[in-house]
Design a protein around this motif. Structure first.
Motif, PDB file in Angstrom:
ATOM      1  N   TYR A  37      49.707  10.005 -52.629  1.00 21.75           N
ATOM      2  CA  TYR A  37      50.954   9.157 -53.001  1.00 21.75           C
ATOM      3  C   TYR A  37      51.937   8.802 -51.687  1.00 21.75           C
ATOM      4  N   ASN A  38      52.054   9.839 -50.976  1.00 23.38           N
ATOM      5  CA  ASN A  38      52.968   9.767 -49.853  1.00 23.38           C
ATOM      6  C   ASN A  38      52.830  10.513 -48.527  1.00 23.38           C
ATOM      7  N   PRO A  39      51.524  10.019 -47.918  1.00 22.84           N
ATOM      8  CA  PRO A  39      51.068  10.420 -46.888  1.00 22.84           C
ATOM      9  C   PRO A  39      51.882  10.458 -45.559  1.00 22.84           C
ATOM     10  N   ASP A  40      52.757   9.614 -45.385  1.00 19.02           N
ATOM     11  CA  ASP A  40      53.696   9.774 -44.127  1.00 19.02           C
ATOM     12  C   ASP A  40      54.820  10.971 -44.280  1.00 19.02           C
ATOM     13  N   LEU A  41      54.839  11.496 -45.373  1.00 15.75           N
ATOM     14  CA  LEU A  41      55.964  12.713 -45.649  1.00 15.75           C
ATOM     15  C   LEU A  41      54.883  13.752 -45.305  1.00 15.75           C
ATOM     16  N   VAL A  42      53.928  13.781 -45.636  1.00 16.71           N
ATOM     17  CA  VAL A  42      53.026  15.103 -45.421  1.00 16.71           C
ATOM     18  C   VAL A  42      52.764  15.075 -43.757  1.00 16.71           C
ATOM     19  N   SER A  43      52.442  13.791 -43.100  1.00 21.84           N
ATOM     20  CA  SER A  43      52.293  13.978 -41.846  1.00 21.84           C
ATOM     21  C   SER A  43      53.670  14.354 -41.090  1.00 21.84           C
ATOM     22  N   GLN A  44      54.792  13.601 -41.745  1.00 19.90           N
ATOM     23  CA  GLN A  44      55.858  14.309 -41.060  1.00 19.90           C
ATOM     24  C   GLN A  44      56.219  15.721 -41.015  1.00 19.90           C
ATOM     25  N   ILE A  45      55.852  16.330 -42.056  1.00 25.53           N
ATOM     26  CA  ILE A  45      55.979  17.714 -42.233  1.00 25.53           C
ATOM     27  C   ILE A  45      55.193  18.444 -41.153  1.00 25.53           C
ATOM     28  N   HIS A  46      53.642  18.092 -41.119  1.00 27.99           N
ATOM     29  CA  HIS A  46      53.043  18.723 -40.204  1.00 27.99           C
ATOM     30  C   HIS A  46      53.688  18.378 -38.838  1.00 27.99           C
ATOM     31  N   ILE A  79      41.750  16.330 -51.315  1.00 29.60           N
ATOM     32  CA  ILE A  79      41.174  17.358 -50.334  1.00 29.60           C
ATOM     33  C   ILE A  79      40.897  16.659 -48.968  1.00 29.60           C
ATOM     34  N   ARG A  80      40.155  15.445 -49.090  1.00 28.73           N
ATOM     35  CA  ARG A  80      39.849  14.601 -47.864  1.00 28.73           C
ATOM     36  C   ARG A  80      41.387  14.051 -47.127  1.00 28.73           C
ATOM     37  N   ALA A  81      42.054  13.775 -48.021  1.00 31.51           N
ATOM     38  CA  ALA A  81      43.360  13.163 -47.474  1.00 31.51           C
ATOM     39  C   ALA A  81      44.176  14.206 -46.788  1.00 31.51           C
ATOM     40  N   GLY A  82      44.285  15.188 -47.244  1.00 31.77           N
ATOM     41  CA  GLY A  82      44.979  16.219 -46.998  1.00 31.77           C
ATOM     42  C   GLY A  82      44.332  16.966 -45.621  1.00 31.77           C
ATOM     43  N   TYR A  83      43.169  16.922 -45.605  1.00 36.92           N
ATOM     44  CA  TYR A  83      42.576  17.339 -44.205  1.00 36.92           C
ATOM     45  C   TYR A  83      42.771  16.370 -43.140  1.00 36.92           C
ATOM     46  N   ILE A  84      42.445  15.185 -43.139  1.00 33.96           N
ATOM     47  CA  ILE A  84      42.730  14.267 -42.536  1.00 33.96           C
ATOM     48  C   ILE A  84      44.221  13.837 -41.637  1.00 33.96           C
ATOM     49  N   LEU A  85      45.065  13.989 -42.796  1.00 38.13           N
ATOM     50  CA  LEU A  85      46.307  13.982 -42.372  1.00 38.13           C
ATOM     51  C   LEU A  85      46.943  15.273 -41.519  1.00 38.13           C
ATOM     52  N   ALA A  86      46.262  16.261 -41.755  1.00 42.40           N
ATOM     53  CA  ALA A  86      46.606  17.671 -40.914  1.00 42.40           C
ATOM     54  C   ALA A  86      45.661  17.502 -39.715  1.00 42.40           C
ATOM     55  N   ASN A  87      44.512  16.950 -39.675  1.00 43.87           N
ATOM     56  CA  ASN A  87      43.891  16.875 -38.515  1.00 43.87           C
ATOM     57  C   ASN A  87      44.393  15.733 -37.359  1.00 43.87           C
ATOM     58  N   LYS A  88      45.005  14.853 -37.938  1.00 46.42           N
ATOM     59  CA  LYS A  88      45.340  13.796 -37.247  1.00 46.42           C
ATOM     60  C   LYS A  88      46.523  14.178 -36.401  1.00 46.42           C
ATOM     61  N   ALA A  89      47.675  14.996 -37.119  1.00 43.15           N
ATOM     62  CA  ALA A  89      48.678  15.491 -36.562  1.00 43.15           C
ATOM     63  C   ALA A  89      48.324  16.615 -35.462  1.00 43.15           C
ATOM     64  N   ALA A  90      47.357  17.320 -35.823  1.00 39.73           N
ATOM     65  CA  ALA A  90      46.992  18.387 -34.677  1.00 39.73           C
ATOM     66  C   ALA A  90      46.255  17.827 -33.573  1.00 39.73           C
ATOM     67  N   GLN A  91      45.336  16.834 -33.643  1.00 40.87           N
ATOM     68  CA  GLN A  91      44.567  16.148 -32.522  1.00 40.87           C
ATOM     69  C   GLN A  91      45.688  15.636 -31.386  1.00 40.87           C
ATOM     70  N   LYS A  92      46.662  15.427 -32.026  1.00 37.58           N
ATOM     71  CA  LYS A  92      47.778  14.823 -30.810  1.00 37.58           C
ATOM     72  C   LYS A  92      48.339  15.942 -30.082  1.00 37.58           C
ATOM     73  N   ASN A  93      48.231  17.059 -30.697  1.00 39.07           N
ATOM     74  CA  ASN A  93      48.955  18.160 -30.047  1.00 39.07           C
ATOM     75  C   ASN A  93      48.151  19.413 -29.665  1.00 39.07           C
ATOM     76  N   ASP A  94      46.842  19.388 -29.724  1.00 40.15           N
ATOM     77  CA  ASP A  94      45.889  20.267 -29.124  1.00 40.15           C
ATOM     78  C   ASP A  94      46.398  21.675 -30.248  1.00 40.15           C
ATOM     79  N   VAL A  95      46.413  21.323 -31.474  1.00 39.41           N
ATOM     80  CA  VAL A  95      46.642  22.241 -32.569  1.00 39.41           C
ATOM     81  C   VAL A  95      45.377  22.530 -33.404  1.00 39.41           C
TER      82      VAL A  95
END
Length: 199
Positions: A37-46, A79-95
């Protein structure tokens, strides 16, 4: 934190979003629905956690199970959306990214819930989208996740698994297991890479 952020959104807007996803206004207000529903918010929190200096993030999937989300397709989508969002944020920062799996309370949901099978199903859903690090957190027991841990190691031999138990001040979990026994069980099996207590 996810839930507090989500609560700040308009209730009517949330209802409209959930209705669009599930076809009904009746829904369990779990923060994991924000993955859709609000992927931008989840990405922001990551990204806020990463900026604060963390070396790893967890997917927003702690409660992504069929007790909270009875429709399997919806659970898997979260599950898929949650992992993809976390992975996208992490890849930018080597996390590193951990697939977060919380305890399933069958007594609070469907009576036909097979916990062992559901943990395997959830783990396999994460594996399909490339997860290599897993955290089973706030567990009051061990045996219910053992088959899922074995499955992960079979399918992803290089996986890194963390198991953390939820223990009361008296040293016992809500299921009546003493913390030393839980940790001893997990370490004896040697499947999990790290075992400990998180609350």
């Amino acid at each position: 934190y996810y839930f507090e952020k989500l609560q700040s959104q308009s209730r009517s807007n949330i209802s409209e979003g959930i209705e669009e996803i599930t076809g009904t206004e009746e829904f369990n207000m779990c923060c994991e629905i924000a993955n859709i529903y609000n992927p931008d918010l989840v990405s922001q929190i990551h990204e806020e956690y990463i900026k604060a200096g963390v070396s790893a993030v967890k997917s927003n999937t702690f409660g992504a199970n069929t007790v909270n989300f009875p429709e399997i397709k919806l659970r898997n989508k979260i599950i898929r959306a949650g992992y993809i969002l976390a992975n996208k944020a992490a890849q930018k920062n080597d996390v590193r990214v951990f697939a977060d799996i919380g305890y399933i309370f069958p007594e609070s949901g469907r009576e036909d819930c097979n916990i062992e099978k559901e943990y395997i199903d959830i783990a396999e859903e994460f594996i399909k989208i490339g997860a290599k690090n897993f955290i089973f957190e706030t567990m009051p027991e061990y045996n219910c996740i053992k088959k899922a841990l074995v499955k992960i190691k079979q399918k992803v031999p290089t996986s890194f698994i963390v198991v953390s138990f939820a223990i009361s001040q008296d040293g016992y979990s809500s299921k009546g297991h003493y913390y030393k026994r839980l940790i001893s069980q997990a370490r004896k099996d040697g499947i999990a890479d790290v075992t400990g207590i998180n609350c």
